[in-house]
Write an enzyme that holds these catalytic residues in place. Structure first.
Site, PDB file in Angstrom:
ATOM      1  N   ARG A 106       0.885  -1.175   0.000  1.00  0.00           N
ATOM      2  CA  ARG A 106       0.000   0.000   0.000  1.00  0.00           C
ATOM      3  C   ARG A 106       0.916   1.217   0.000  1.00  0.00           C
ATOM      4  O   ARG A 106       1.607   1.487   0.987  1.00  0.00           O
ATOM      5  CB  ARG A 106      -0.914  -0.028   1.228  1.00  0.00           C
ATOM      6  CG  ARG A 106      -1.949   1.092   1.286  1.00  0.00           C
ATOM      7  CD  ARG A 106      -2.848   0.871   2.507  1.00  0.00           C
ATOM      8  NE  ARG A 106      -3.721   1.988   2.751  1.00  0.00           N
ATOM      9  CZ  ARG A 106      -4.972   2.102   2.316  1.00  0.00           C
ATOM     10  NH1 ARG A 106      -5.473   1.130   1.573  1.00  0.00           N
ATOM     11  NH2 ARG A 106      -5.713   3.151   2.603  1.00  0.00           N
ATOM     12  N   HIS A 133      -7.001   1.382  -7.053  1.00  0.00           N
ATOM     13  CA  HIS A 133      -7.377   0.680  -5.811  1.00  0.00           C
ATOM     14  C   HIS A 133      -8.264  -0.513  -6.177  1.00  0.00           C
ATOM     15  O   HIS A 133      -9.435  -0.582  -5.809  1.00  0.00           O
ATOM     16  CB  HIS A 133      -8.121   1.640  -4.892  1.00  0.00           C
ATOM     17  CG  HIS A 133      -8.195   1.182  -3.470  1.00  0.00           C
ATOM     18  ND1 HIS A 133      -7.631   0.003  -3.027  1.00  0.00           N
ATOM     19  CD2 HIS A 133      -8.780   1.754  -2.366  1.00  0.00           C
ATOM     20  CE1 HIS A 133      -7.857  -0.140  -1.736  1.00  0.00           C
ATOM     21  NE2 HIS A 133      -8.545   0.899  -1.309  1.00  0.00           N
ATOM     22  N   GLN A 136     -10.363  -2.640  -3.438  1.00  0.00           N
ATOM     23  CA  GLN A 136     -11.623  -2.074  -2.963  1.00  0.00           C
ATOM     24  C   GLN A 136     -12.734  -2.277  -3.984  1.00  0.00           C
ATOM     25  O   GLN A 136     -13.859  -2.648  -3.622  1.00  0.00           O
ATOM     26  CB  GLN A 136     -11.455  -0.581  -2.681  1.00  0.00           C
ATOM     27  CG  GLN A 136     -12.740   0.103  -2.226  1.00  0.00           C
ATOM     28  CD  GLN A 136     -13.257  -0.428  -0.909  1.00  0.00           C
ATOM     29  OE1 GLN A 136     -12.577  -0.341   0.110  1.00  0.00           O
ATOM     30  NE2 GLN A 136     -14.462  -0.984  -0.909  1.00  0.00           N
ATOM     31  N   ASP A 233     -16.108   8.981  -2.841  1.00  0.00           N
ATOM     32  CA  ASP A 233     -14.934   8.866  -1.980  1.00  0.00           C
ATOM     33  C   ASP A 233     -14.594  10.273  -1.495  1.00  0.00           C
ATOM     34  O   ASP A 233     -15.165  11.264  -1.971  1.00  0.00           O
ATOM     35  CB  ASP A 233     -13.767   8.261  -2.776  1.00  0.00           C
ATOM     36  CG  ASP A 233     -12.573   7.877  -1.917  1.00  0.00           C
ATOM     37  OD1 ASP A 233     -12.699   7.902  -0.670  1.00  0.00           O
ATOM     38  OD2 ASP A 233     -11.516   7.553  -2.492  1.00  0.00           O
ATOM     39  N   CYS A 273     -16.013   3.974   0.045  1.00  0.00           N
ATOM     40  CA  CYS A 273     -14.944   3.042   0.431  1.00  0.00           C
ATOM     41  C   CYS A 273     -14.368   3.334   1.810  1.00  0.00           C
ATOM     42  O   CYS A 273     -13.617   2.508   2.341  1.00  0.00           O
ATOM     43  CB  CYS A 273     -13.840   3.047  -0.618  1.00  0.00           C
ATOM     44  SG  CYS A 273     -13.073   4.658  -0.888  1.00  0.00           S
ATOM     45  N   ARG A 301     -14.528  -6.392   2.138  1.00  0.00           N
ATOM     46  CA  ARG A 301     -13.086  -6.341   1.913  1.00  0.00           C
ATOM     47  C   ARG A 301     -12.424  -7.620   2.424  1.00  0.00           C
ATOM     48  O   ARG A 301     -11.503  -8.155   1.803  1.00  0.00           O
ATOM     49  CB  ARG A 301     -12.475  -5.120   2.617  1.00  0.00           C
ATOM     50  CG  ARG A 301     -12.726  -3.788   1.951  1.00  0.00           C
ATOM     51  CD  ARG A 301     -12.066  -3.683   0.582  1.00  0.00           C
ATOM     52  NE  ARG A 301     -10.625  -3.878   0.644  1.00  0.00           N
ATOM     53  CZ  ARG A 301      -9.740  -2.918   0.898  1.00  0.00           C
ATOM     54  NH1 ARG A 301     -10.156  -1.676   1.140  1.00  0.00           N
ATOM     55  NH2 ARG A 301      -8.453  -3.177   0.905  1.00  0.00           N
TER      56      ARG A 301
END
Length: 315
Positions: A106, A133, A136, A233, A273, A301
């Site tokens: 990450r 991403h 996600q 987001d 998310c 997730r």
């Protein structure tokens, strides 16, 4: 014939049918966990987890996922590895490849994840970069499938039967939604202010498939109109905190509130998310309201990352 190394830096790393297979397997894992049935399908595997960005869901989901698959996680935060002191990524990749059966990273620039994958001899998973991403969005696809489909339904027809909207920044989440739309053939509308559009190369590649319908507009209401899935987001992601005030001004009118959701399909769902800045990109009323699947999305997730690890760390 040597099996391919199963990196997952973007949705383009998956062969035809593998996205759908992962979504379906994630739902199977969700059921197995709900009935407390053991599913340690990857015993003894060790996952190296490299964090150059802070995390809640990615950290918890991957660490619990590898544990429940019968493996173990080694977590290296920003101050836990020599990367923070300037060690080349290629060196870290080679060392972790000797210890682990897979690595999750990450980080900031997507080039860092690509370099790690280039030099690692074990699978590398993109837990988040500034560009993409995909972990996600894999969970988001599972959330839509589970909400709309019936047990045993094929994944692709269910996903194609919905129309999708993204409202807000053309960030890593928007880019991964674009990839998924191009590969799976989804109808996706994106609303972004001028100057905050998705990555042009990501958009061009997805459109070249000619499978989906991907439109970009400046009008959130136009994007959301009649849509079944409305996603958003934060307007300022990690590393963009110094732009927060300018972004708040640019994104005026882009908040997913009751008025905007009213323009969507009456049965539309809202996704975020997390973490959320309530009152900025989404209101408290929406995220806590009956159309929100945010908490199920967050739980997924775990299940989708478990499916991903099972795939990546296979024989």
């Amino acid at each position: 014939m040597t099996p391919r190394k199963r990196d997952f830096l973007s949705f383009w790393d998956l062969n035809d049918g593998e996205i759908e297979a992962l979504v379906k397997r994630a739902e199977e894992f969700r059921f197995l966990r709900s009935v407390r049935k053991e599913h340690a399908t990857r015993p003894g595997r060790v996952l190296g987890m490299v964090f150059e960005k802070a995390s809640t869901r990615t950290r918890a989901a991957f660490e619990i996922a590898i544990y429940e698959l019968g493996g173990h996680a080694v977590v290296l935060g920003r101050t836990d590895s020599q990367l923070g002191r300037g060690e080349p990524i290629r060196d870290t990749a080679r060392v972790l490849s000797g210890y682990c059966q897979g690595v999750m990273v990450r980080t900031f620039g997507h080039d860092r994840a690509e370099e790690l994958a280039r030099y690692a001899t074990v699978p590398v998973i993109n837990g988040l970069t500034d560009l993409l991403h995909p972990c996600q969005v894999l969970a988001d696809l599972q959330t839509v499938y589970a909400h709309v489909g019936e047990p045993g339904d094929d994944v692709l027809p269910v996903l194609r039967g919905r129309r999708y909207a993204w409202v807000g920044d053309g960030n890593n989440m928007a880019n991964s939604w674009i990839e998924a739309a191009g590969i799976l053939g989804l109808d996706l509308a994106i609303a972004c202010p001028e100057g905050y559009e998705p990555d042009a190369r990501v958009l061009a590649r997805a459109r070249q498939t000619e499978r989906g319908r991907i439109t970009v507009t400046r009008d959130p209401r136009e994007a959301v109109g009649g849509r079944h899935v409305v996603s958003t987001d934060v307007f300022a992601s990690m590393g963009q905190e110094d732009e927060a005030e300018a972004r708040r001004r640019a994104f005026a009118g882009f908040c997913v509130d009751d008025g905007l959701m009213a323009a969507a399909d009456p049965q539309a769902i809202a996704l975020h998310c997390l973490p959320a800045h309530r009152g900025e990109e989404i209101t408290d009323a929406v995220i806590e309201g009956p159309q929100s699947l945010v908490w199920r999305q967050a739980e997924n997730r775990l299940h989708s990352q478990k499916a991903l690890l099972e795939w990546a760390l296979g024989e």
